[in-house]
Design a protein around this motif. Structure first.
Motif, PDB file in Angstrom:
ATOM      1  N   SER A  92      37.372  44.796  33.806  1.00 45.55           N
ATOM      2  CA  SER A  92      38.132  43.747  34.479  1.00 45.55           C
ATOM      3  C   SER A  92      37.255  42.939  35.420  1.00 45.55           C
ATOM      4  O   SER A  92      37.589  41.800  35.770  1.00 45.55           O
ATOM      5  CB  SER A  92      39.294  44.366  35.273  1.00 45.55           C
ATOM      6  N   LEU A  93      36.123  43.523  35.840  1.00 48.00           N
ATOM      7  CA  LEU A  93      35.237  42.835  36.774  1.00 48.00           C
ATOM      8  C   LEU A  93      34.567  41.609  36.156  1.00 48.00           C
ATOM      9  O   LEU A  93      33.956  40.813  36.872  1.00 48.00           O
ATOM     10  CB  LEU A  93      34.177  43.803  37.303  1.00 48.00           C
ATOM     11  N   TRP A  94      34.681  41.466  34.835  1.00 49.71           N
ATOM     12  CA  TRP A  94      34.199  40.225  34.212  1.00 49.71           C
ATOM     13  C   TRP A  94      34.923  39.017  34.795  1.00 49.71           C
ATOM     14  O   TRP A  94      34.399  37.911  34.805  1.00 49.71           O
ATOM     15  CB  TRP A  94      34.410  40.270  32.693  1.00 49.71           C
ATOM     16  N   MET A  95      36.140  39.235  35.320  1.00 50.84           N
ATOM     17  CA  MET A  95      36.886  38.126  35.908  1.00 50.84           C
ATOM     18  C   MET A  95      36.232  37.673  37.201  1.00 50.84           C
ATOM     19  O   MET A  95      36.340  36.492  37.560  1.00 50.84           O
ATOM     20  CB  MET A  95      38.341  38.538  36.153  1.00 50.84           C
TER      21      MET A  95
ATOM     22  N   VAL B  95      33.016  37.600  37.603  1.00 55.19           N
ATOM     23  CA  VAL B  95      31.934  36.750  37.096  1.00 55.19           C
ATOM     24  C   VAL B  95      32.489  35.375  36.748  1.00 55.19           C
ATOM     25  O   VAL B  95      31.905  34.336  37.101  1.00 55.19           O
ATOM     26  CB  VAL B  95      31.264  37.396  35.861  1.00 55.19           C
ATOM     27  N   ALA B  96      33.633  35.354  36.063  1.00 56.71           N
ATOM     28  CA  ALA B  96      34.259  34.080  35.699  1.00 56.71           C
ATOM     29  C   ALA B  96      34.649  33.285  36.942  1.00 56.71           C
ATOM     30  O   ALA B  96      34.442  32.067  37.012  1.00 56.71           O
ATOM     31  CB  ALA B  96      35.492  34.329  34.827  1.00 56.71           C
ATOM     32  N   GLY B  97      35.210  33.975  37.944  1.00 56.50           N
ATOM     33  CA  GLY B  97      35.602  33.299  39.171  1.00 56.50           C
ATOM     34  C   GLY B  97      34.430  32.657  39.875  1.00 56.50           C
ATOM     35  O   GLY B  97      34.517  31.520  40.363  1.00 56.50           O
ATOM     36  N   PHE B  98      33.306  33.379  39.929  1.00 56.52           N
ATOM     37  CA  PHE B  98      32.104  32.831  40.561  1.00 56.52           C
ATOM     38  C   PHE B  98      31.583  31.624  39.787  1.00 56.52           C
ATOM     39  O   PHE B  98      31.218  30.598  40.378  1.00 56.52           O
ATOM     40  CB  PHE B  98      31.022  33.907  40.647  1.00 56.52           C
ATOM     41  N   LEU B  99      31.575  31.724  38.458  1.00 57.50           N
ATOM     42  CA  LEU B  99      31.062  30.630  37.639  1.00 57.50           C
ATOM     43  C   LEU B  99      31.980  29.407  37.698  1.00 57.50           C
ATOM     44  O   LEU B  99      31.498  28.263  37.715  1.00 57.50           O
ATOM     45  CB  LEU B  99      30.887  31.093  36.190  1.00 57.50           C
ATOM     46  N   PHE B 100      33.286  29.614  37.740  1.00 55.44           N
ATOM     47  CA  PHE B 100      34.202  28.483  37.877  1.00 55.44           C
ATOM     48  C   PHE B 100      34.000  27.783  39.222  1.00 55.44           C
ATOM     49  O   PHE B 100      34.076  26.554  39.317  1.00 55.44           O
ATOM     50  CB  PHE B 100      35.651  28.937  37.741  1.00 55.44           C
ATOM     51  N   ALA B 101      33.754  28.570  40.276  1.00 61.24           N
ATOM     52  CA  ALA B 101      33.481  27.970  41.583  1.00 61.24           C
ATOM     53  C   ALA B 101      32.173  27.185  41.545  1.00 61.24           C
ATOM     54  O   ALA B 101      32.076  26.095  42.120  1.00 61.24           O
ATOM     55  CB  ALA B 101      33.415  29.059  42.656  1.00 61.24           C
ATOM     56  N   CYS B 102      31.164  27.720  40.848  1.00 60.77           N
ATOM     57  CA  CYS B 102      29.888  26.995  40.693  1.00 60.77           C
ATOM     58  C   CYS B 102      30.095  25.699  39.925  1.00 60.77           C
ATOM     59  O   CYS B 102      29.488  24.669  40.249  1.00 60.77           O
ATOM     60  CB  CYS B 102      28.869  27.871  39.972  1.00 60.77           C
TER      61      CYS B 102
ATOM     62  N   MET C 225      35.855  35.015  31.212  1.00 62.70           N
ATOM     63  CA  MET C 225      37.297  35.138  31.405  1.00 62.70           C
ATOM     64  C   MET C 225      37.973  35.691  30.155  1.00 62.70           C
ATOM     65  O   MET C 225      38.844  36.569  30.238  1.00 62.70           O
ATOM     66  CB  MET C 225      37.888  33.777  31.763  1.00 62.70           C
ATOM     67  N   THR C 226      37.558  35.200  28.984  1.00 62.26           N
ATOM     68  CA  THR C 226      38.129  35.677  27.728  1.00 62.26           C
ATOM     69  C   THR C 226      37.849  37.159  27.538  1.00 62.26           C
ATOM     70  O   THR C 226      38.722  37.938  27.154  1.00 62.26           O
ATOM     71  CB  THR C 226      37.553  34.882  26.543  1.00 62.26           C
ATOM     72  N   ARG C 227      36.612  37.561  27.861  1.00 59.04           N
ATOM     73  CA  ARG C 227      36.246  38.975  27.728  1.00 59.04           C
ATOM     74  C   ARG C 227      37.050  39.844  28.694  1.00 59.04           C
ATOM     75  O   ARG C 227      37.479  40.950  28.354  1.00 59.04           O
ATOM     76  CB  ARG C 227      34.754  39.153  27.988  1.00 59.04           C
ATOM     77  N   ALA C 228      37.265  39.342  29.902  1.00 60.37           N
ATOM     78  CA  ALA C 228      38.039  40.092  30.886  1.00 60.37           C
ATOM     79  C   ALA C 228      39.460  40.317  30.402  1.00 60.37           C
ATOM     80  O   ALA C 228      39.991  41.431  30.490  1.00 60.37           O
ATOM     81  CB  ALA C 228      38.037  39.353  32.224  1.00 60.37           C
ATOM     82  N   TYR C 229      40.107  39.270  29.865  1.00 62.37           N
ATOM     83  CA  TYR C 229      41.481  39.408  29.408  1.00 62.37           C
ATOM     84  C   TYR C 229      41.586  40.274  28.155  1.00 62.37           C
ATOM     85  O   TYR C 229      42.594  40.947  27.951  1.00 62.37           O
ATOM     86  CB  TYR C 229      42.085  38.035  29.136  1.00 62.37           C
TER      87      TYR C 229
ATOM     88  N   SER D 289      44.892  39.281  39.024  1.00 65.32           N
ATOM     89  CA  SER D 289      44.649  39.242  40.470  1.00 65.32           C
ATOM     90  C   SER D 289      43.238  38.757  40.785  1.00 65.32           C
ATOM     91  O   SER D 289      43.039  37.932  41.688  1.00 65.32           O
ATOM     92  CB  SER D 289      44.872  40.637  41.074  1.00 65.32           C
ATOM     93  N   LEU D 290      42.244  39.247  40.032  1.00 63.81           N
ATOM     94  CA  LEU D 290      40.854  38.863  40.292  1.00 63.81           C
ATOM     95  C   LEU D 290      40.590  37.402  39.957  1.00 63.81           C
ATOM     96  O   LEU D 290      39.599  36.839  40.419  1.00 63.81           O
ATOM     97  CB  LEU D 290      39.902  39.760  39.493  1.00 63.81           C
ATOM     98  N   GLY D 291      41.470  36.785  39.147  1.00 63.49           N
ATOM     99  CA  GLY D 291      41.282  35.379  38.805  1.00 63.49           C
ATOM    100  C   GLY D 291      41.253  34.481  40.026  1.00 63.49           C
ATOM    101  O   GLY D 291      40.600  33.432  40.026  1.00 63.49           O
ATOM    102  N   TYR D 292      41.945  34.891  41.086  1.00 71.32           N
ATOM    103  CA  TYR D 292      41.983  34.080  42.302  1.00 71.32           C
ATOM    104  C   TYR D 292      40.729  34.236  43.152  1.00 71.32           C
ATOM    105  O   TYR D 292      40.628  33.625  44.217  1.00 71.32           O
ATOM    106  CB  TYR D 292      43.228  34.416  43.121  1.00 71.32           C
ATOM    107  N   SER D 293      39.777  35.033  42.671  1.00 70.67           N
ATOM    108  CA  SER D 293      38.490  35.106  43.381  1.00 70.67           C
ATOM    109  C   SER D 293      37.799  33.745  43.379  1.00 70.67           C
ATOM    110  O   SER D 293      36.940  33.480  44.234  1.00 70.67           O
ATOM    111  CB  SER D 293      37.586  36.151  42.729  1.00 70.67           C
ATOM    112  N   THR D 294      38.151  32.879  42.433  1.00 72.11           N
ATOM    113  CA  THR D 294      37.593  31.527  42.393  1.00 72.11           C
ATOM    114  C   THR D 294      37.845  30.792  43.707  1.00 72.11           C
ATOM    115  O   THR D 294      36.984  30.065  44.205  1.00 72.11           O
ATOM    116  CB  THR D 294      38.193  30.718  41.228  1.00 72.11           C
ATOM    117  N   VAL D 295      39.042  30.977  44.278  1.00 71.43           N
ATOM    118  CA  VAL D 295      39.380  30.330  45.545  1.00 71.43           C
ATOM    119  C   VAL D 295      38.458  30.822  46.651  1.00 71.43           C
ATOM    120  O   VAL D 295      37.970  30.039  47.472  1.00 71.43           O
ATOM    121  CB  VAL D 295      40.855  30.587  45.906  1.00 71.43           C
TER     122      VAL D 295
END
Length: 286
Positions: free
Chosen positions: A3-6, A8-15, A219-223, A233-239
């Motif tokens: 699930s921690l792949w999310m 990674v996705a959150g950080f990359l989306f913020a970037c 994100m796809t891998r996480a889901y 829940s981790l998806g909001y790490s982007t914020v």
């Protein structure tokens, strides 16, 4: 751990949001969507060809609706990023689970669940706090467009759900979405203007494309491999990541009421996503 792949996705989306904001000095938001989509369509097409996956589809009408709704959401989202503090723009876009909860009742005719209604109300109270009084008057249009991007992202989610039920792969969904986005913005720019691309601008465009594509894959891998509730829940790490980038790069110090509003949006969106899992699998819209 999967699930921690999310994260990674959150950080990359913020970037990606950072690069879009920096790219606004060289390109319009429409151009940024065009180049982001152009990069994505070539990447997904190469993957599809490499793994010999089918490209043709009998469900092109649903793909068109998904592509149009996703494109409208992306255009509004990128414009919002160029005009507002990064964390504010991303928080407004992440209202899509709240709209999705409403659509599940109004469009998909699912039974009203009062806990879900309460989480939606919490999220929209957060929107009110974030928009007023933390935004100056000249940013209200951008703020409303940011929330509208979440509205259209929720519509895109419903289309993605329909495509999944029809047996379409995630690669096909992403390919046709980026193809429609590339063609739509490309035609628009042909009748307006393309900005000249210098070396700095090119690096920003490449960075936007790379981070957006890698974030999509993470994100796809996480889901697919992680626990859905945890991933939602981790998806909001982007914020959170966007807030840190905004402070570090632009000294974006938001008032306490804005942080409270963002917190309520995150809380409402997370709980809405978790409560909706019992009705449908969580699939990211973009």
């Amino acid at each position: 751990m999967r699930s921690l792949w999310m994260l990674v996705a959150g950080f990359l989306f913020a970037c990606m949001g950072v690069l879009v904001k920096l790219g606004a000095a060289y390109f319009s938001s429409t151009e940024l969507v065009f180049y982001r989509s152009l990069f994505g369509v070539w990447m997904t097409y190469l993957v599809i060809r490499y793994y010999r996956l089918p490209v043709t589809t009998p469900h092109w009408r649903v793909h068109c609706w998904r592509g149009i709704s996703g494109l409208i959401s992306l255009l509004m989202f990128f414009y919002c990023i160029t005009q507002l503090p990064l964390a504010t723009a991303i928080s407004l876009n992440y209202t899509w689970p709240l709209f999705l909860a409403l659509f599940s009742t109004l469009i998909l005719k699912e039974h009203i669940r009062w806990p879900l209604v309460c989480t939606v109300l919490v999220g929209f109270i957060g929107v009110v706090l974030l928009l007023r009084p933390s935004l100056p008057e000249d940013h209200w249009v951008a703020g409303l467009l940011g929330m509208a991007s979440g509205f259209f992202a929720a519509i895109a989610y419903i289309n993605v759900k329909q495509l999944g039920e029809l047996g379409e792969s995630e690669w096909q969904v992403v390919f046709y979405f980026t193809l429609i986005s590339t063609l739509g913005t490309g035609v628009w720019l042909l009748f307006t203007a393309f900005s000249p691309v210098n070396w700095d601008g090119l690096l920003l465009l490449l960075g936007t494309g790379v981070t957006a594509t890698l974030a999509q894959l993470a994100m796809t891998r996480a889901y697919h491999q992680g626990a859905t509730m945890v991933v939602t829940s981790l998806g909001y790490s982007t914020v959170l990541f966007a807030s840190l980038w905004g402070i570090l790069l632009w000294n974006e110090v938001l008032p306490p009421v804005a942080w409270l509003g963002m917190g309520l949006i995150v809380l409402g969106g997370t709980l809405s996503g978790i409560l909706s899992i019992k009705q449908a699998p969580a699939v990211a819209p973009k």
